[in-house]
Design a protein around this motif. Structure first.
Motif, short mmCIF file in Angstrom:
data_model
loop_
_atom_site.label_atom_id
_atom_site.label_comp_id
_atom_site.label_asym_id
_atom_site.label_seq_id
_atom_site.Cartn_x
_atom_site.Cartn_y
_atom_site.Cartn_z
N ASP A 42 0.85 -1.19 0.00
CA ASP A 42 0.00 0.00 0.00
C ASP A 42 0.89 1.24 0.00
OD1 ASP A 42 -1.77 2.08 0.46
OD2 ASP A 42 -3.00 0.95 1.89
N LEU A 43 1.13 1.80 -1.18
CA LEU A 43 2.04 2.94 -1.30
C LEU A 43 1.47 4.19 -0.64
CD1 LEU A 43 3.42 2.52 -4.93
CD2 LEU A 43 4.33 1.66 -2.78
N ALA A 44 0.16 4.34 -0.66
CA ALA A 44 -0.45 5.49 0.02
C ALA A 44 -0.21 5.39 1.53
CB ALA A 44 -1.94 5.55 -0.29
N LEU A 45 -0.31 4.18 2.07
CA LEU A 45 -0.01 3.96 3.49
C LEU A 45 1.44 4.31 3.79
CD1 LEU A 45 -0.45 2.79 6.36
CD2 LEU A 45 0.04 0.53 5.38
N LEU A 46 2.35 3.86 2.93
CA LEU A 46 3.76 4.14 3.15
C LEU A 46 4.04 5.64 3.11
CD1 LEU A 46 5.54 1.30 1.13
CD2 LEU A 46 5.54 1.65 3.61
N GLU A 47 3.46 6.33 2.15
CA GLU A 47 3.68 7.77 2.07
C GLU A 47 3.15 8.47 3.32
OE1 GLU A 47 3.25 11.52 -1.00
OE2 GLU A 47 1.93 9.80 -1.27
N HIS A 48 1.97 8.07 3.76
CA HIS A 48 1.39 8.66 4.97
C HIS A 48 2.31 8.40 6.18
CE1 HIS A 48 -1.63 9.87 7.93
NE2 HIS A 48 -1.33 8.76 8.59
N THR A 49 2.87 7.20 6.26
CA THR A 49 3.67 6.81 7.41
C THR A 49 5.01 7.53 7.44
OG1 THR A 49 2.62 4.62 7.40
CG2 THR A 49 4.67 4.85 8.64
N VAL A 50 5.72 7.56 6.31
CA VAL A 50 7.04 8.19 6.30
C VAL A 50 6.94 9.70 6.48
CG1 VAL A 50 8.01 6.34 4.90
CG2 VAL A 50 7.18 8.40 3.77
#
Length: 304
Positions: free
Chosen positions: A152-160
């Motif tokens: 989930d790239l959107a999740l990763l972007e939100h997390t980082v």
């Protein structure tokens, strides 16, 4: 290749059949047990079954028809036929196993194993890869491929972006566009590494993550890296998937983006040696050797 073309499929299977037959001859194999790990292989084994009536084992590790780019109808057809006709069907996922028992009573829930000694004993290995040794701590890490179907790239972007003072390190291949993630200064993609080096990277993780998509593929998966992370002893943060439930007491499980970030923060605060020992103990009996023994016992029972 060419699975979407019936004529080319037939040519493929003919080639593979003769390759396998030649390899069997060179190796002196005359009474094989056929062990199938992907549905199209069944077409080759069926050719052998015309010549010899030998046992067939089908290892169903995933819901194969959900793989991107495959002919779903064709793969699903092969999967159902194998599940019904094989002498033993192996499962790593409880949902697939429960459904499979109705199709073929000779179904076995095996689960994945872990190279426990390699991962749990890596602390004694003083070798630290040069491309991670000097990265800023703490490190939240992931090893494995980053792909559209799983990550989930959107999740990763939100997390980082929510945790700018944490280094996010990804070890493995990339088969999707990661531009939206690479732009952040606290993100490091180190590329694919040899398997023997993976524990050395993993021991540098302060927290390990599994940023899964919420889709049908993930619902029916059982990632090997779950047990590898636990064998390392590091805190594990994952998006929910059904097969994580037996480990929910030693893993932080999130169901949305904010909870994923919150779980990383909690994992950093709560980690200690007692928890690291508990994580390792949960998988110390889940070795690949134990899984092979389970399969062999069922082979002996069913094929005497």
């Amino acid at each position: 290749p060419f699975l979407r073309s019936e004529k080319r499929r037939a040519l493929n299977y003919r080639f593979v059949y003769h390759q396998v037959r030649f390899a069997m001859k060179i190796a002196g194999v005359s009474n094989p047990v056929f062990y199938i790990g992907c549905p199209p292989a069944y077409e080759v084994v069926r050719r052998f079954q015309r010549d010899m009536n030998r046992p067939v084992i089908y290892e169903r590790t995933d819901i194969f028809e959900e793989m991107p780019g495959v002919d779903r109808e064709y793969i699903s057809h092969l999967d159902k036929e194998m599940a019904a006709r094989s002498d033993l069907v192996l499962y790593v996922n409880r949902q697939l196993w429960k459904a499979g028992m109705d199709v073929n009573p000779r179904s076995l829930l095996v689960g994945h194993g872990v190279d426990y000694n390699k991962f749990s004993g890596v602390d004694r290995d003083k070798d630290i890869p040069g491309d991670i040794v000097n990265l800023p701590k703490p490190i939240v890490g992931f090893f494995g491929d980053i792909s559209e179907k799983t990550s989930d790239l959107a999740l990763l972007e939100h997390t980082v972006s929510s945790l700018p003072n944490i280094s996010f390190v990804f070890v493995g291949g990339v088969s999707t566009d990661i531009t939206r993630i690479k732009k952040y200064a606290n993100v490091y993609f180190l590329g694919r590494k040899p398997y023997d080096d993976i524990p050395r990277y993993g021991k540098m993780f302060d927290i390990a993550i599994m940023p899964w998509n919420q889709n049908k593929w993930i619902d029916f998966c059982n990632p090997v890296k779950t047990k590898e992370y636990l064998a390392l002893g590091v805190p594990v943060v994952t998006m929910y998937y059904p097969e994580i439930e037996p480990y929910s007491d030693v893993v932080y499980v999130a169901r949305d983006y904010e909870e994923f970030v919150s779980c990383i923060r909690r994992a950093a605060e709560e980690d200690d040696e007692e928890m690291r020992l508990k994580r390792r103990q949960r998988v110390e009996k889940e070795t690949w050797e134990c899984k092979v023994q389970m399969i062999m016992e069922n082979l002996d029972k069913d094929f005497d």
